[in-house]
Write a protein that holds these residues in place. Structure first.
Motif, mmCIF file in Angstrom:
data_model
loop_
_atom_site.group_PDB
_atom_site.id
_atom_site.type_symbol
_atom_site.label_atom_id
_atom_site.label_comp_id
_atom_site.label_asym_id
_atom_site.label_seq_id
_atom_site.Cartn_x
_atom_site.Cartn_y
_atom_site.Cartn_z
ATOM 1 N N ARG A 1 0.844 -1.199 0.000
ATOM 2 C CA ARG A 1 0.000 0.000 0.000
ATOM 3 C C ARG A 1 0.872 1.240 0.000
ATOM 4 N NH1 ARG A 1 -4.903 -2.112 -1.295
ATOM 5 N NH2 ARG A 1 -5.691 -3.573 0.297
ATOM 6 N N LYS A 2 0.977 1.855 -1.166
ATOM 7 C CA LYS A 2 1.838 3.037 -1.262
ATOM 8 C C LYS A 2 1.256 4.215 -0.511
ATOM 9 C CE LYS A 2 2.387 5.062 -5.371
ATOM 10 N NZ LYS A 2 2.292 6.521 -5.437
ATOM 11 N N GLU A 3 -0.071 4.344 -0.533
ATOM 12 C CA GLU A 3 -0.707 5.521 0.078
ATOM 13 C C GLU A 3 -0.558 5.540 1.582
ATOM 14 O OE1 GLU A 3 -2.138 3.138 -1.624
ATOM 15 O OE2 GLU A 3 -3.815 2.289 -0.508
ATOM 16 N N THR A 4 -0.457 4.361 2.197
ATOM 17 C CA THR A 4 -0.271 4.289 3.648
ATOM 18 C C THR A 4 1.119 3.779 4.011
ATOM 19 O OG1 THR A 4 -1.254 2.072 3.654
ATOM 20 C CG2 THR A 4 -2.717 3.936 4.157
ATOM 21 N N THR A 5 1.977 3.593 3.036
ATOM 22 C CA THR A 5 3.327 3.018 3.212
ATOM 23 C C THR A 5 3.293 1.824 4.155
ATOM 24 O OG1 THR A 5 3.976 4.584 4.951
ATOM 25 C CG2 THR A 5 4.491 5.185 2.674
ATOM 26 N N SER A 6 2.416 0.880 3.827
ATOM 27 C CA SER A 6 2.251 -0.273 4.709
ATOM 28 C C SER A 6 2.332 -1.578 3.932
ATOM 29 C CB SER A 6 0.909 -0.192 5.439
ATOM 30 O OG SER A 6 -0.156 -0.292 4.518
ATOM 31 N N PHE A 7 2.596 -2.645 4.667
ATOM 32 C CA PHE A 7 2.682 -3.990 4.073
ATOM 33 C C PHE A 7 2.308 -4.976 5.183
ATOM 34 C CE2 PHE A 7 3.638 -6.700 0.702
ATOM 35 C CZ PHE A 7 4.611 -7.654 0.996
ATOM 36 N N HIS A 8 1.070 -4.906 5.631
ATOM 37 C CA HIS A 8 0.624 -5.697 6.773
ATOM 38 C C HIS A 8 0.465 -7.172 6.385
ATOM 39 C CE1 HIS A 8 0.118 -1.848 8.491
ATOM 40 N NE2 HIS A 8 -1.083 -1.593 8.031
ATOM 41 N N LEU A 9 0.885 -8.040 7.273
ATOM 42 C CA LEU A 9 0.786 -9.481 7.049
ATOM 43 C C LEU A 9 -0.512 -10.004 7.658
ATOM 44 C CD1 LEU A 9 2.328 -12.050 6.014
ATOM 45 C CD2 LEU A 9 3.130 -12.314 8.372
ATOM 46 N N GLU A 10 -1.233 -10.835 6.905
ATOM 47 C CA GLU A 10 -2.498 -11.377 7.388
ATOM 48 C C GLU A 10 -2.604 -12.864 7.066
ATOM 49 O OE1 GLU A 10 -5.394 -7.458 7.011
ATOM 50 O OE2 GLU A 10 -5.484 -9.005 5.448
ATOM 51 N N LYS A 11 -3.329 -13.556 7.944
ATOM 52 C CA LYS A 11 -3.685 -14.945 7.666
ATOM 53 C C LYS A 11 -5.040 -15.196 8.320
ATOM 54 C CE LYS A 11 -2.171 -19.733 7.620
ATOM 55 N NZ LYS A 11 -1.145 -20.745 7.966
ATOM 56 N N GLY A 12 -5.909 -15.826 7.593
ATOM 57 C CA GLY A 12 -7.271 -15.986 8.067
ATOM 58 C C GLY A 12 -7.430 -16.986 9.199
ATOM 59 N N SER A 13 -6.589 -17.988 9.251
ATOM 60 C CA SER A 13 -6.741 -19.047 10.249
ATOM 61 C C SER A 13 -5.366 -19.632 10.550
ATOM 62 C CB SER A 13 -7.680 -20.133 9.709
ATOM 63 O OG SER A 13 -7.785 -21.203 10.620
ATOM 64 N N VAL A 14 -4.806 -19.236 11.690
ATOM 65 C CA VAL A 14 -3.436 -19.652 11.996
ATOM 66 C C VAL A 14 -3.422 -21.062 12.582
ATOM 67 C CG1 VAL A 14 -2.537 -17.316 12.294
ATOM 68 C CG2 VAL A 14 -3.531 -18.522 14.275
ATOM 69 N N GLN A 15 -2.283 -21.701 12.413
ATOM 70 C CA GLN A 15 -2.057 -23.030 12.953
ATOM 71 C C GLN A 15 -0.896 -22.998 13.943
ATOM 72 O OE1 GLN A 15 -4.266 -25.425 11.979
ATOM 73 N NE2 GLN A 15 -5.177 -23.665 10.907
ATOM 74 N N VAL A 16 -0.809 -24.025 14.774
ATOM 75 C CA VAL A 16 0.289 -24.102 15.738
ATOM 76 C C VAL A 16 1.633 -24.044 15.018
ATOM 77 C CG1 VAL A 16 1.402 -25.551 17.468
ATOM 78 C CG2 VAL A 16 -1.088 -25.350 17.446
ATOM 79 N N SER A 17 1.696 -24.632 13.846
ATOM 80 C CA SER A 17 2.943 -24.668 13.078
ATOM 81 C C SER A 17 3.353 -23.293 12.536
ATOM 82 C CB SER A 17 2.809 -25.644 11.905
ATOM 83 O OG SER A 17 1.707 -25.285 11.093
ATOM 84 N N ASP A 18 2.487 -22.311 12.652
ATOM 85 C CA ASP A 18 2.840 -20.942 12.232
ATOM 86 C C ASP A 18 3.615 -20.202 13.309
ATOM 87 O OD1 ASP A 18 -0.394 -20.628 10.647
ATOM 88 O OD2 ASP A 18 1.538 -21.165 9.739
ATOM 89 N N SER A 19 3.762 -20.792 14.469
ATOM 90 C CA SER A 19 4.524 -20.159 15.557
ATOM 91 C C SER A 19 5.953 -19.917 15.105
ATOM 92 C CB SER A 19 4.502 -21.041 16.809
ATOM 93 O OG SER A 19 3.179 -21.224 17.285
ATOM 94 N N ALA A 20 6.362 -18.667 15.113
ATOM 95 C CA ALA A 20 7.670 -18.282 14.578
ATOM 96 C C ALA A 20 7.841 -16.782 14.829
ATOM 97 C CB ALA A 20 7.746 -18.566 13.076
ATOM 98 N N VAL A 21 8.976 -16.261 14.388
ATOM 99 C CA VAL A 21 9.197 -14.817 14.400
ATOM 100 C C VAL A 21 9.095 -14.316 12.966
ATOM 101 C CG1 VAL A 21 10.739 -12.931 15.028
ATOM 102 C CG2 VAL A 21 10.726 -15.031 16.393
#
Lengths: 116, 113
Positions: free
Chosen positions: B67-87
């Motif tokens: 998003r150039k207008e907000t200078t953003s790049f937000h990360l999203e996921k609709g349904s997380v799993q235990v295996s997504d635990s990370a940095v």
């Protein structure tokens, strides 16, 4: 397995010791990097090599000395380190330098260094 | 200047919850934007990227829109799993002839069953 191998995985050293970290990439890449990862701080780029020539050195203390004997190997020689140098040291490689929009980094698993 | 700011962690979610990790950047010009992920005991891996405004990067159920207008790049996921635990690290390239990515400080995600 990312194709970038670092050894050792863990290292404990005293402030008067001399040790070396090793990185090897099996990807045929031309650029290699050393990063320092400390808790609660952004990754810090230390050194960049392209085709075995150093192209960037971000004001790193001289107690860290890199060596790139060929495009597949990168070393970080350590001597007279301080306790605040304790961190995870990550090696990475890329096909070319990162000014290309499509370039990306491939990281090794890192060496967790503790300086006593 | 050139910098990347991402939300402080840690973030703790239950399995199947919705995830958002905010990331904003300052830059001159139009950098490429990246999300890298670091699983426990491993190095960073590229998760997704976007190279120009309005591009959407996606991988493994994660998405982020440049998003150039907000200078953003937000990360999203609709349904997380235990295996997504990370940095998770947001990053931008520096541009020019210097071989560098500028990383945020990282956001630790823990997903509980």
């Amino acid at each position: 397995e990312t194709g970038v191998t670092q050894t050792p995985r863990h290292l404990v050293m005293g402030m008067t010791n001399k040790k070396s970290l090793k990185c090897e990439q099996h990807l045929g890449h031309n650029a290699m990097y050393w990063y320092k990862q400390s808790a609660k701080k952004p990754l810090e780029l230390m050194f960049v090599y392209s085709l075995e020539e150093r192209v960037e050195n971000n004001s790193v203390p001289s107690r860290f000395s890199p060596e790139c004997p060929n495009s597949s190997h990168l070393f970080l020689h350590l001597h007279t380190l301080q306790p605040e140098d304790s961190a995870l040291y990550l090696c990475a490689s890329s096909q070319g330098l990162l000014e290309d929009r499509n370039e990306k980094l491939f990281f090794g698993s890192g060496t967790q260094l503790s300086v006593l | 200047g050139n910098s990347v700011t991402q939300m402080e962690g840690p973030v703790t979610l239950s399995e199947e919850a919705f995830l958002t990790i905010n990331c904003t950047y300052t830059a001159t010009g139009y950098p490429s934007l990246f999300w890298y992920v670091q699983y426990p005991g491993e190095g960073l891996q590229l998760l997704l990227k976007a190279t120009k405004a309005d591009d959407k990067g996606s991988n493994k159920g994660f998405e982020a829109t440049y998003r150039k207008e907000t200078t953003s790049f937000h990360l999203e996921k609709g349904s997380v799993q235990v295996s997504d635990s990370a940095v998770y690290f947001c990053a931008r390239n520096y541009g020019g002839s210097q071989g560098n990515l500028i990383f945020g400080k990282g956001t630790k995600l823990s997903v509980k069953p």
